[in-house]
Enzyme design. Sequence first.
Site, PDB file in Angstrom:
ATOM      1  N   LYS A   6       3.848  -7.351 -12.259  1.00  0.00           N
ATOM      2  CA  LYS A   6       3.144  -6.342 -12.245  1.00  0.00           C
ATOM      3  C   LYS A   6       3.989  -5.203 -12.335  1.00  0.00           C
ATOM      4  O   LYS A   6       5.155  -5.028 -11.825  1.00  0.00           O
ATOM      5  CB  LYS A   6       2.243  -6.240 -10.712  1.00  0.00           C
ATOM      6  CG  LYS A   6       1.540  -4.841 -10.891  1.00  0.00           C
ATOM      7  CD  LYS A   6       0.560  -4.862  -9.576  1.00  0.00           C
ATOM      8  CE  LYS A   6       1.436  -4.332  -8.423  1.00  0.00           C
ATOM      9  NZ  LYS A   6       0.335  -3.889  -7.196  1.00  0.00           N
ATOM     10  N   SER A  63       1.651   6.354   4.167  1.00  0.00           N
ATOM     11  CA  SER A  63       2.972   6.605   3.375  1.00  0.00           C
ATOM     12  C   SER A  63       3.912   7.053   4.394  1.00  0.00           C
ATOM     13  O   SER A  63       4.927   7.899   3.873  1.00  0.00           O
ATOM     14  CB  SER A  63       3.000   7.110   2.198  1.00  0.00           C
ATOM     15  OG  SER A  63       2.172   8.330   2.200  1.00  0.00           O
TER      16      SER A  63
END
Length: 321
Positions: free
Chosen positions: A67, A199
Amino acid sequence: MWIVPEAAIADLITPEASFEAVEAVFGAMSRGDAYNFPVIRESIGHADALYGFKSGFDRAGLNLGLKSGGYWPGNEAKGLTNHQSTVFLFDADTGKCSACVGGNLLTALRTAAASSVSIKHLARADSKVLGMIGAGHQSAFQMRAAVQQRNFDKVIGWNFHPEMLSRLEETAGTLGLPFEAVDLDRLGQEADVIISITSSFDPILKAAQVSAGTHIACMGTDTKGKQEVEAELVVKATVFTDEVAQAISIGECQHAIAAGMIEQSAINELGAVINGTHPGRTSAGEITLFDGTGVGLQDLAVAARVVELAIAKGVAIEVDF
Ligand code: NAD
């Protein structure tokens, strides 16, 4: 080779199919049938972007590939999602590129599937309250996948940016569950299962805030320096991960390892629990923690499933390549 565009993915793969693909590949990793190659992740010095590759080979499923993608913080202003990714699959016998698959929705589905697999195998069977830390793009996928695993009767949530909590309330509403915004003390006290998907670069949840018997899926920490829970909580919990090498370098365990608070041998593979070679949770009072770092093999597993479905439904585009 086959191309499956991003726009086609939503109608092809279900959360259930993603769950099965991810559970199977975690088991294969733990048996030694599948392995991930080292992750590349670089700040490219343009558009504030982080770009990289996650790759691997599953000998059991014959999935080989990578990916490619990353995080472009300015994308939202352009009407695009900040995370952008594409999966490339290769024929394991010849090395020829066999498929190019949009990876954005797949990333959300495979990440939600990972925490859902951890809940299936590690959370107490009588878990009733789901606690969410984080209210960004991934949080809705996480909640939807989690409720498949236990008979939750309530969702509670906290977010660093409280104005984003409406996403959790709306998602819970679509699942027929009441939602309440709470502080972290209440979240830790009342939740039977906690998912963190932020995050953050600083610990949010403290060890003292978490009740005995809780299962925590830490899903946001996938880069060096990120952190969602206090290292003391990692020490206190029985820790499981998708891949130990990633947990100690880019996952939630990196901090407890760097501080010498745990040994690598204390980190268990979730795949071992799936395969029945680790007992998983052994008491109702145990705190279990899944460090979900996100491995390339998850991406390959769901992408390979999508290609099969797309060919079967006639929506895969064939290219002479
Ligand atoms: P998003 O940008 O849509 O949302 C970010 C979330 O983090 C929000 O809840 C925001 O309030 C919170 N946040 C931002 N700054 C913070 C801070 N300083 N302290 C605490 N919280 C803060 O992102 P998303 O798409 O929902 O992804 C969330 C996280 O999950 C990202 O860090 C991403 O890299 C990670 N992720 C992990 C995997 C995996 O496999 N483990 C896969 C995909 C994404």
